[in-house]
Design an enzyme around this catalytic site. Structure first.
Site, PDB file in Angstrom:
ATOM      1  N   SER A   1     -20.713  -6.669  51.735  1.00 40.27           N
ATOM      2  CA  SER A   1     -20.928  -5.339  51.268  1.00 40.27           C
ATOM      3  C   SER A   1     -21.899  -4.660  51.911  1.00 40.27           C
ATOM      4  O   SER A   1     -21.736  -4.531  53.355  1.00 40.27           O
ATOM      5  CB  SER A   1     -20.966  -5.346  49.599  1.00 40.27           C
TER       6      SER A   1
ATOM      7  N   ASP B   1     -10.546  -2.153  46.359  1.00 32.60           N
ATOM      8  CA  ASP B   1     -11.794  -2.069  46.825  1.00 32.60           C
ATOM      9  C   ASP B   1     -11.895  -0.782  47.678  1.00 32.60           C
ATOM     10  O   ASP B   1     -11.252  -0.591  48.474  1.00 32.60           O
ATOM     11  CB  ASP B   1     -12.334  -3.274  47.780  1.00 32.60           C
TER      12      ASP B   1
ATOM     13  N   HIS C   1     -13.670  -6.242  45.154  1.00 28.36           N
ATOM     14  CA  HIS C   1     -14.843  -6.327  45.605  1.00 28.36           C
ATOM     15  C   HIS C   1     -15.771  -7.451  44.755  1.00 28.36           C
ATOM     16  O   HIS C   1     -15.689  -7.606  43.429  1.00 28.36           O
ATOM     17  CB  HIS C   1     -15.869  -4.881  45.620  1.00 28.36           C
TER      18      HIS C   1
END
Length: 368
Positions: free
Chosen positions: A213, A308, A338
């Site tokens: 991320s 996501d 995610h």
């Protein structure tokens, strides 16, 4: 069987703009299909998530009281239930005890401009004679929340499966330390790891970088800074659902605008805490897919999740890297969200994605 296929991206298949993709691209074809559930309270997350495992973790998060990040204060977001907490609770409910990987842990610090930040060194105990390859790992959390502990499962898995020492990096968080503080710290940690690798049993000639991320964004920027400042380049980049742009109108942002555990609103919340000035949103460090020079970077593995908002970021970054001449492989994982990558204790997709990543990392280490 769900789609989890290694794709070698063709340089001829270039992205047309920030949010539009060329139709022939093998990667672009992995983009989310129009989602009629996009505007529902969860963008259809629970309907689309794998029922046997991913949905179970998400339901447990809700049961434990997790709220949308954008509805929380910074302190509330930092202390509320995490996906890692939900995984532990699911295992407890199922009466399962997952053996800890045979990995030794050591907490250390590295210097930054005005102090120090923590790092945790994960060393596999049964990896054979050293020195061992090294992976410098950057955790996620939008540069605002989470820490080394939150993402420990990913670090443990990479150390155990890749038979490598993982240096898990903490960095300053916003809003206390605005952009680009986390990026500056991340590069400082990488240089420290190169310098100190031999002291903790690592091979300074075989150092890769990895991130999830926001940490995926940090990893790419570390490679760019190493290139530009003529510091030893990492041998590989592992980029798991990376933040690669500031455009929040990409196909996956639209299809997953209300998804759990990460939504479009949450990403806007993070950006609002991170940027010191509005013009920072135009920085190449944040807009990797449209403004950054990616030429001369090391080979990359890009991994995304179907449910996501950041899926398109990963797709575009993979194509931009390949177009810049960077050898790149890409894996999308359907039916997961995610944060799935570190859920190998309960998710088959996480185990497969980790194995996919480790295959590329191992090849990179063997070439040195």
């Amino acid at each position: 069987m769900k789609s989890s296929v290694r794709i070698s991206i063709l340089a001829a298949h270039l992205i047309a703009s920030t949010a539009l993709f060329s139709a022939p691209s093998a990667v672009a074809q992995e983009q989310p299909k129009p989602n009629p559930l996009a505007e529902t309270p969860d963008s259809g997350t629970m309907k689309r998530a794998d029922k046997e495992d991913m949905a179970v973790v998400l339901m447990k998060m809700q049961e434990l009281g997790a709220k949308p990040i954008e509805s929380r204060t910074v302190e509330e977001a930092r202390t509320q239930t995490t996906p890692a907490d939900a995984v532990k609770a699911v295992l407890k409910d199922q009466g399962k005890v997952v053996p800890m990987p045979a990995v030794k842990k050591q907490d250390m610090t590295y210097p930054i401009a005005d102090g120090t930040q923590p790092v945790r060194i994960y060393t596999p105990e049964n990896a054979g004679d050293g020195p061992l390859p090294v992976i410098v790992y950057y955790h996620g959390g939008g540069w605002v929340i989470a820490n080394i502990d939150t993402y420990e499962s990913s670090a443990l898995a990479l150390a155990s499966k890749a038979k490598a020492i993982v240096v898990s990096v903490e960095y300053r968080h916003a809003p206390e330390a605005k952009f680009p503080a986390a990026h500056e710290d991340s590069f400082a940690a990488y240089k420290w790891a190169l310098e100190k690798a031999s002291s903790f049993g690592g091979d300074p000639a075989r150092v890769a970088i990895a991130g999830e991320s926001a940490g995926g964004n940090l990893a790419v920027n570390v490679a760019i800074m190493a290139r530009d400042q003529k510091v030893q380049m990492p041998v590989h980049m592992l980029l798991v659902y990376p933040v690669a742009g500031t455009d929040m109108n990409t196909p996956s942002y639209i299809a997953n605008q209300n998804a759990m555990p990460l939504s479009k609103g949450a990403m806007g919340w993070f950006v609002g805490k991170v940027l010191a000035n509005p013009e920072d949103a135009m920085s190449p460090m944040l807009n990797l897919t449209t403004m950054a020079d990616l030429k001369g970077l090391p080979p990359a593995t890009v991994i995304t999740a179907e449910i996501d908002p950041l899926m398109s970021d990963g797709v575009m970054l993979a194509e931009k890297l390949e177009a810049a001449g960077v050898t790149t492989t890409y894996l999308n994982n359907e039916g997961v969200t995610h944060e799935f990558f570190g859920m190998d204790a309960v998710l088959d997709d996480a185990r497969r994605a980790q194995d996919f990543a480790v295959e590329d990392l191992t090849k990179a280490f063997e070439k040195k």
